[in-house]
Every structure is written in structure tokens, then in C-alpha cells.
Design a protein around this motif. Structure first.
Motif, PDB file in Angstrom:
ATOM      1  N   GLY A  68     -39.899 -67.479 -15.819  1.00 27.63           N
ATOM      2  CA  GLY A  68     -38.905 -67.801 -14.090  1.00 27.63           C
ATOM      3  C   GLY A  68     -38.569 -69.527 -14.043  1.00 27.63           C
ATOM      4  O   GLY A  68     -39.147 -69.901 -15.004  1.00 27.63           O
ATOM      5  N   THR A  69     -38.775 -70.245 -13.092  1.00 28.65           N
ATOM      6  CA  THR A  69     -38.200 -71.560 -13.145  1.00 28.65           C
ATOM      7  C   THR A  69     -39.428 -72.340 -13.479  1.00 28.65           C
ATOM      8  O   THR A  69     -40.858 -71.881 -12.224  1.00 28.65           O
ATOM      9  CB  THR A  69     -37.428 -71.663 -11.251  1.00 28.65           C
ATOM     10  N   MET A  70     -39.038 -73.313 -13.888  1.00 31.43           N
ATOM     11  CA  MET A  70     -40.310 -74.587 -13.792  1.00 31.43           C
ATOM     12  C   MET A  70     -40.187 -75.408 -12.792  1.00 31.43           C
ATOM     13  O   MET A  70     -39.191 -75.865 -12.042  1.00 31.43           O
ATOM     14  CB  MET A  70     -39.793 -74.919 -15.573  1.00 31.43           C
ATOM     15  N   GLY A  71     -41.481 -76.397 -12.359  1.00 31.13           N
ATOM     16  CA  GLY A  71     -42.005 -77.159 -11.328  1.00 31.13           C
ATOM     17  C   GLY A  71     -42.145 -77.272 -10.495  1.00 31.13           C
ATOM     18  O   GLY A  71     -42.009 -78.355  -9.156  1.00 31.13           O
ATOM     19  N   ASP A  72     -41.926 -75.987  -9.675  1.00 32.85           N
ATOM     20  CA  ASP A  72     -42.117 -75.598  -7.995  1.00 32.85           C
ATOM     21  C   ASP A  72     -42.978 -75.676  -7.511  1.00 32.85           C
ATOM     22  O   ASP A  72     -43.083 -76.782  -6.661  1.00 32.85           O
ATOM     23  CB  ASP A  72     -41.281 -73.952  -8.219  1.00 32.85           C
ATOM     24  N   HIS A  73     -44.315 -75.489  -8.453  1.00 36.95           N
ATOM     25  CA  HIS A  73     -45.201 -75.800  -7.547  1.00 36.95           C
ATOM     26  C   HIS A  73     -45.803 -77.359  -7.596  1.00 36.95           C
ATOM     27  O   HIS A  73     -46.420 -77.959  -6.444  1.00 36.95           O
ATOM     28  CB  HIS A  73     -47.103 -75.160  -8.392  1.00 36.95           C
ATOM     29  N   GLY A  74     -45.629 -78.601  -9.302  1.00 39.33           N
ATOM     30  CA  GLY A  74     -46.022 -79.553  -8.790  1.00 39.33           C
ATOM     31  C   GLY A  74     -44.388 -80.168  -7.738  1.00 39.33           C
ATOM     32  O   GLY A  74     -45.105 -81.625  -7.108  1.00 39.33           O
ATOM     33  N   ILE A  75     -43.911 -79.632  -7.792  1.00 41.57           N
ATOM     34  CA  ILE A  75     -42.853 -80.813  -6.429  1.00 41.57           C
ATOM     35  C   ILE A  75     -43.036 -79.701  -5.355  1.00 41.57           C
ATOM     36  O   ILE A  75     -43.006 -81.122  -3.979  1.00 41.57           O
ATOM     37  CB  ILE A  75     -41.240 -80.357  -7.102  1.00 41.57           C
ATOM     38  N   ALA A  76     -43.542 -79.341  -4.703  1.00 40.46           N
ATOM     39  CA  ALA A  76     -44.081 -78.358  -3.228  1.00 40.46           C
ATOM     40  C   ALA A  76     -45.303 -79.685  -3.279  1.00 40.46           C
ATOM     41  O   ALA A  76     -45.449 -80.044  -1.756  1.00 40.46           O
ATOM     42  CB  ALA A  76     -44.044 -77.092  -3.674  1.00 40.46           C
ATOM     43  N   VAL A  77     -46.375 -79.837  -4.027  1.00 38.13           N
ATOM     44  CA  VAL A  77     -47.362 -80.737  -4.037  1.00 38.13           C
ATOM     45  C   VAL A  77     -47.114 -81.947  -3.807  1.00 38.13           C
ATOM     46  O   VAL A  77     -47.532 -82.633  -2.041  1.00 38.13           O
ATOM     47  CB  VAL A  77     -48.323 -80.373  -4.679  1.00 38.13           C
ATOM     48  N   MET A  78     -46.055 -82.557  -4.109  1.00 38.36           N
ATOM     49  CA  MET A  78     -45.992 -83.764  -4.253  1.00 38.36           C
ATOM     50  C   MET A  78     -44.420 -83.946  -2.919  1.00 38.36           C
ATOM     51  O   MET A  78     -45.019 -84.747  -2.245  1.00 38.36           O
ATOM     52  CB  MET A  78     -44.515 -84.074  -5.418  1.00 38.36           C
ATOM     53  N   SER A  79     -44.006 -83.257  -2.782  1.00 41.34           N
ATOM     54  CA  SER A  79     -43.185 -82.980  -1.312  1.00 41.34           C
ATOM     55  C   SER A  79     -43.482 -83.281  -0.427  1.00 41.34           C
ATOM     56  O   SER A  79     -43.306 -84.252   0.948  1.00 41.34           O
ATOM     57  CB  SER A  79     -41.981 -82.167  -1.109  1.00 41.34           C
ATOM     58  N   LYS A  80     -45.038 -82.775  -0.506  1.00 43.51           N
ATOM     59  CA  LYS A  80     -45.976 -82.856   1.276  1.00 43.51           C
ATOM     60  C   LYS A  80     -46.539 -84.285   1.066  1.00 43.51           C
ATOM     61  O   LYS A  80     -46.678 -84.569   1.697  1.00 43.51           O
ATOM     62  CB  LYS A  80     -46.807 -81.171   0.948  1.00 43.51           C
ATOM     63  N   ARG A  81     -47.477 -84.157   0.251  1.00 43.22           N
ATOM     64  CA  ARG A  81     -48.470 -85.526   0.183  1.00 43.22           C
ATOM     65  C   ARG A  81     -47.046 -86.573   0.187  1.00 43.22           C
ATOM     66  O   ARG A  81     -47.667 -87.343   0.805  1.00 43.22           O
ATOM     67  CB  ARG A  81     -48.592 -85.653  -1.743  1.00 43.22           C
ATOM     68  N   GLU A  82     -45.851 -86.881  -0.386  1.00 41.88           N
ATOM     69  CA  GLU A  82     -45.640 -88.447  -0.478  1.00 41.88           C
ATOM     70  C   GLU A  82     -44.893 -88.369   0.705  1.00 41.88           C
ATOM     71  O   GLU A  82     -43.900 -88.906   1.354  1.00 41.88           O
ATOM     72  CB  GLU A  82     -44.238 -88.598  -1.021  1.00 41.88           C
TER      73      GLU A  82
ATOM     74  N   ALA B 256     -31.541 -74.233 -20.944  1.00 42.50           N
ATOM     75  CA  ALA B 256     -32.415 -72.649 -20.976  1.00 42.50           C
ATOM     76  C   ALA B 256     -32.894 -72.496 -19.914  1.00 42.50           C
ATOM     77  O   ALA B 256     -33.719 -71.804 -19.734  1.00 42.50           O
ATOM     78  CB  ALA B 256     -32.347 -72.440 -22.511  1.00 42.50           C
ATOM     79  N   VAL B 257     -33.680 -73.611 -19.785  1.00 42.97           N
ATOM     80  CA  VAL B 257     -35.205 -74.024 -18.742  1.00 42.97           C
ATOM     81  C   VAL B 257     -34.878 -73.956 -17.442  1.00 42.97           C
ATOM     82  O   VAL B 257     -33.737 -74.216 -17.192  1.00 42.97           O
ATOM     83  CB  VAL B 257     -36.047 -75.003 -19.497  1.00 42.97           C
ATOM     84  N   PRO B 258     -35.278 -72.215 -16.755  1.00 41.24           N
ATOM     85  CA  PRO B 258     -34.346 -72.452 -15.461  1.00 41.24           C
ATOM     86  C   PRO B 258     -35.219 -73.437 -14.444  1.00 41.24           C
ATOM     87  O   PRO B 258     -36.539 -73.785 -14.595  1.00 41.24           O
ATOM     88  CB  PRO B 258     -34.792 -70.955 -15.199  1.00 41.24           C
ATOM     89  N   VAL B 259     -34.532 -73.747 -13.763  1.00 42.93           N
ATOM     90  CA  VAL B 259     -35.248 -75.115 -12.648  1.00 42.93           C
ATOM     91  C   VAL B 259     -34.479 -74.792 -11.335  1.00 42.93           C
ATOM     92  O   VAL B 259     -33.019 -74.834 -11.587  1.00 42.93           O
ATOM     93  CB  VAL B 259     -35.000 -76.674 -12.930  1.00 42.93           C
ATOM     94  N   ASN B 260     -35.062 -74.682 -10.544  1.00 42.58           N
ATOM     95  CA  ASN B 260     -34.560 -73.954  -9.211  1.00 42.58           C
ATOM     96  C   ASN B 260     -33.726 -76.046  -8.794  1.00 42.58           C
ATOM     97  O   ASN B 260     -33.619 -76.936  -8.752  1.00 42.58           O
ATOM     98  CB  ASN B 260     -35.979 -74.619  -7.998  1.00 42.58           C
ATOM     99  N   ASP B 261     -32.231 -75.574  -8.323  1.00 39.11           N
ATOM    100  CA  ASP B 261     -31.859 -76.960  -8.085  1.00 39.11           C
ATOM    101  C   ASP B 261     -32.445 -77.594  -7.128  1.00 39.11           C
ATOM    102  O   ASP B 261     -32.576 -78.679  -7.151  1.00 39.11           O
ATOM    103  CB  ASP B 261     -30.324 -76.414  -7.021  1.00 39.11           C
ATOM    104  N   ALA B 262     -33.300 -76.930  -5.951  1.00 38.44           N
ATOM    105  CA  ALA B 262     -33.889 -77.845  -5.379  1.00 38.44           C
ATOM    106  C   ALA B 262     -34.862 -78.875  -5.786  1.00 38.44           C
ATOM    107  O   ALA B 262     -35.157 -80.211  -5.741  1.00 38.44           O
ATOM    108  CB  ALA B 262     -34.437 -76.985  -3.606  1.00 38.44           C
TER     109      ALA B 262
END
Lengths: 341, 341
Positions: free
Chosen positions: A176-190, A251-257
Motif C-alpha cells: 500500500g501507500t508509503m510514508g503515512d506513519h512517519g508523516i502522521a507522527v511528524m505532523s502532530k509533533r511539529e 510506481a510506488v503508491p503515496v497518498n497525496d496528503a
């Protein structure tokens, strides 16, 4: 004494620790939590092994900051992380231990919420939390709460996915999409205002892996790309197996957000942590069946083939760019997102 | 980059973490350390179980302050603590995982020393360190180094010591002097000038337990009195088994230097942590044989019977005083020695 704060005496081994365990841990974890207060170890049935079975064992400590983030908290992260590490070795996860290091003054109500999340995550993954330990350190000597989990599982005979198992021709599939966890934590932290909530993908992948191995027991490699992200996982595959990996740009799926947040932060989603995704190296004759099985599973709906294994460029991960060239995708070199898990 | 300090990037999951593992962990732990860098889990032989065997599993986190103390450091403490928890359930310890939470700036040379101590302790106990994890937190967010260990062992059929297994008439045996570890750590932390070095008793007790179970497989209960000390362990025995325990004043062995330090600090050695001692409840017909076996073992030379189990005063631990009365020995209530393990 009534208090909603953790005190040093809660880590003493004495009466207050016993009360904390009896009032806060046991009511939630009841029915599986041995080895706490009563005996030094959990005593468990020997796993039903079968011919050729092996034991899998793993551990991870969790120091994520903040401990509550969109889509989860340190509790389900700690359970799913260890469930997934076991699943990636082809194991059926069975037993999990938990070690809590708590800063003096931490709210007991938050601890309860986290333990409840852990219990729910364990139930969902079908594992038992069998033992635990609680230490308290003085204020300022730890950052709120750290959790360690260790897990044991059984790998059935004939199953042996390994980072050193890739062969030229294998298809590389992500779930599935890549990077969701890291960005979720980072956006909350920052305190990032993204205009849209990005949720952690934190999830147990053992049933997805079981389904995949059901249609293709000879899957060559499995990995959950956590710290270091997909790029680092692929580099480890290439390095351990002495093969090349060629991935198609786009080819690597990434959510737009997530993509938008990565642009703001100057990050490449290929290096951002996931906690509910996997990458697999699958023999070509199995690839379609595995892909179809993944897409039928709740945690693999967006599964896609992103590339393949080559006998050229051993040890390297290359990306075929839109304009027809190739560039090297290196392992994560420094630290882009500290304390993401 | 050459540095003797741990950086945040050492916990990134990327290249620097890989280098730290390859340069600092693997050269010392070689030959048993799977699941690090290469695969997500250690893949291990299924234990040779035999009829009636069960799996034992346990975990502890170590936050001792200071991390180097007379007689040991956080490394052998972390190995022996988990070895001993497994041994107290009658298990043969087999596999241990390690989780490191390191403060940014921690000296890599100290980390090396600690890992070496862990390896030596594991070799001495006959267990394998099979997997590990390293997290780095920013300066000031942890106190130097915390280590979690989790362990797996196998309990042979017919062996089932338990805190709930005591029966009236059982003899209570301790394997040696009480309070050495706690006072060793405390005296170092407080810079206490005692005129004599008190060393931690930190040691692996699995071979001692094996010898004891060899002469008396039906030993009713075993415990290593760590946090909360002997008094707390005996109270847990009495409470879990709904029996009384009567101990003779003066029968509990305490080193003179430990006794002196306890007097200075206002502590009762019965409540001070040990890390290489055990307390056992043994059926009376076995007591002499178990005692003789213990005294022939390097970690049981000072073993002695300190009391017995009664059907009166269930749930209570009583001490028979020199002048002929009795007093209640309660469980540790507050916190006398924080961060002792």
C-alpha cells in the motif's frame, strides 16, 4: 493513597507496584497476563510445532514522540511492530512481553488508555500479552513513556522468507501507500497544518502474510519498512542477497496528503517510516496470485508491483525515471525523522 | 564520520545504525546475534521439549543508576536478571533479546564495554543473545542508557515451582547474604565512604536451580528477591499460597558491611534488592539434601534455612524475635531505593 500520577514507589517492587498492576494492568489484560506479581515468568504451552518448524523471536523498544498521534499511540505501535517483525519471518506470532519505563508524574489515566490500546491490538492480531515489567524513573530522566515489546512465534516447516532470499526475476510488491506513519507522527509533533488528517497506517500484518504464504509458500523475502522506509528495506534486500533491484518511478503508491507534507518538509516518502505496510520479493510465477490475494485483504487493498530483481548492479537499488534514465536509491544516510517509533 | 558519541542518526534505521551494529555489536556478539540488520526476527531451533514441557517467557527493563557499579554494570544485570526470572520458574533459559534505549551523546566505548559484559554473562549462563534493537533519544530525554531484556526457556515436565505452591511445613531457604546488590549500587550513587567495598551479588542462578531441582524436583517455590527484597518476596509467597511464614530473627545472613551501611542509611536489609540470590520453599523431607547441594555450589555457599511455612497466620510473614516475641514483616510499602535495577 489516591493519585493519578505515577510515583517512584510504583516501580519499587513493593505494595504500590502491586496495586498499580492489580488496578491498572490486570483488569484490562486479564486472561493472558501471567508472570506479573505472582511469578517471575509466564508459563506457556509449548507451541504446536510440526515437522520442520522453528521458533522466531524478536524485540523492539518504542520511544515515539508524541506518544499519542493521529491513528494510534505508542501502545498499538508497540504490539503491531513486534507482531509484524515476527510475521515478516513467516512466523505465526504467539506470545508478547511488555516492558514499561515510565517517567515519574506520568498520568495513570494515560497509561490505562495505552494498555487498553495494547490489549485491543493484541486481540486483533491474535497474540497474547503474557508478561510485563514496570520501571519508574525520576522526573526528567525519561520522556514520559518508553515501551519495549518482545515476541515469540512459530515458523511452519517449508516457510523461510529472508532478506538474503531474493533471486533475479522476483517481483517487488508493496502492500500500500508509503510514508503515512512517519508523516502522521511528524505532523502532530511539529503542529503542521496540512488541512487534512494524515493517519498512521499502524496495523498487524500477520493475517495478510498468512494469506500471501497460503498462495505462495516460497515467497523469497518479506519486510515491514519502518525506520529508514522503503528505500532502506530495498537496500538491505539488495545488499543481503547480492542482487540488483529496479523500481519504476511513480510506481510506488503515496497518498497525496503525504506527498504534500513531504514536499513541505523536504522529505522523500521512500525514506519515511511505515507501521502497517510490507514489501515482498515474490517469484514471478506467483506474483499475480499473491497480488490478487493481497488486494482482497483489508491491509493490502492498494498492493502493487513496483519493480523487479535483477542480476545486474548487485547490492544496488535503481529507479527508472520517467524520462528513461536510472538513478541510485541509496540507504538512509543520516536521520530525517528521529523518534518516529 | 568518526565519533565516540552516540548520535540521533545511530537510531535512524539507516546507514549509521547499520555501521553501529556492524562495528560495535556484531564483533562482540558474533555467533548468536541474529535478527539485527539482516532480518526482522531471529530464527531459532524449536526447543527440545519432552513430555510435559512448557515454555517460560519473561521480560525486565533495567534503569539502574549509576550504570557502572561495584561488582557489575547494567549489562550483566540485564542478562542475569532475565536468566534468573526464567530459572525461578524452573526453566532452562535458552534465548534472550535485548533492547537498548540510548541517550544522544552516550560514549560508544561505554556501550562496547556493556555489550561485552552482556556477552560474558550470557556465555556464563549458557544462553544466546539472539536479537536486539537500538533506539536513540535526544539529549536529556533519557538517563544515559536503559536496557530491556526478554527471555525464553523450557520448563521440563514435572517441574512447577510457583509462588502459590507453598505448603505448611516447607522449609524456607535463602542461598546467601541479603542486600549486597542494593547497597553496592546505593553506596556508589551516594558516594558513601564505607571503608570497605561492597560488591553487587549479580550472578546467574540457573545452574544452582538445576542442581537443586536435581535432588528435589518437587521444590514448591523459587524466587530471586530483587526489588522489594526478601521481605517482599516472602509476603508474595504467603499471600499467593495463603499460608503463614515464620522466620527466625538473626537467621537471615547479612554481610557486616551491608549491615553497617543499612544502619547509616536507615534501611532494613530485608527490603534491599539482591541480584544473585534466591529464596526457596522446600518440602521438609528434601530440605537437608537441597541445602547440602546449594552449599556445594559457588552461588549457594552461604545457604541457610531461615524459617518455615505455617498453617497459622495465612498471608502473613512473621519474625520470631530474640526475646521470644513475634513481629509482622510487611511488604515494602513505599520506595526506599529507586533505580536499583
Amino acid at each position: 493513597m489516591t493519585t493519578d500520577k505515577i510515583l517512584l514507589a510504583h516501580g519499587s517492587g513493593g505494595r504500590m507496584m502491586r496495586e498499580l498492576i492489580e488496578k491498572t494492568f490486570l483488569p484490562i489484560l486479564r486472561g493472558g497476563y501471567a508472570g506479573l506479581g505472582s511469578d517471575d515468568s509466564a508459563v506457556l504451552p509449548m507451541p504446536d510445532a510440526g515437522e520442520g518448524a522453528r521458533l522466531a523471536m524478536t524485540t523492539d523498544s518504542y520511544v515515539v514522540n508524541p506518544i499519542f498521534f493521529p491513528g494510534g499511540n505508542i501502545g498499538d505501535l508497540a504490539i503491531n511492530g513486534t507482531v509484524n517483525d515476527l510475521a515478516m519471518s513467516g512466523a505465526t506470532p504467539l506470545y508478547i512481553t511488555t516492558g514499561f519505563i515510565v517517567e515519574e508524574g506520568f498520568p495513570i489515566s494515560d497509561l490505562e488508555t495505552i494498555i487498553r490500546t495494547m490489549k485491543d491490538a493484541a486481540d486483533k492480531a491474535g497474540v497474547s500479552i503474557v508478561a510485563g515489567d514496570t520501571k519508574v524513573v525520576d522526573r526528567g530522566k525519561a520522556d514520559k513513556l518508553f515501551i519495549n515489546t518482545a515476541g515469540v512465534g512459530v515458523i511452519p516447516g517449508g516457510i523461510a522468507p529472508s532478506a538474503s532470499g531474493l533471486r533475479p526475476g522476483d517481483r517487488i510488491i508493496v502492500s500500500g501507500t508509503m510514508g503515512d506513519h512517519g508523516i502522521a507522527v511528524m505532523s502532530k509533533r511539529e503542529g503542521l497544518e496540512l488541512g487534512v488528517d494524515i493517519l498512521s497506517d499502524c496495523a498487524p500484518l500477520n493475517s495478510l502474510v498468512r494469506a500471501m504464504l497460503g498462495v505462495c509458500p516460497e515467497i523469497h523475502a518479506l519486510r515491514d519498512p519502518t525506520r529508514g522506509g522503503l528505500a532502506t528495506a530495498l537496500n538491505e534486500f539488495a545488499s543481503e542477497s547480492r542482487v540488483g533491484i529496479l523500481v519504476a518511478e511513480g510506481a510506488v503508491p503515496v497518498n497525496d496528503a503525504v506527498r504534500g507534507a513531504c514536499e513541505i518538509l523536504g522529505l522523500d516518502p521512500l525514506y519515511v517510516a511505515n507501521e502497517g505496510k510490507l514489501v515482498a520479493a515474490v517469484p514471478p510465477e506467483c506474483a499475480d496470485a499473491v497480488l490478487a490475494t493481497m488486494r482482497a485483504h483489508e491491509y493490502g487493498r492498494d498492493a502493487v508491483i513496483i519493480g523487479e530483481v535483477t542480476d545486474t548492479n548487485p547490492g544496488k537499488v535503481l529507479m527508472k525515471t520517467f524520462i528513461g534514465g536510472t538513478r541510485i536509491v541509496d540507504m538512509l544516510a543520516g536521520e530525517v525523522l528521529p523518534r518516529i517509533c
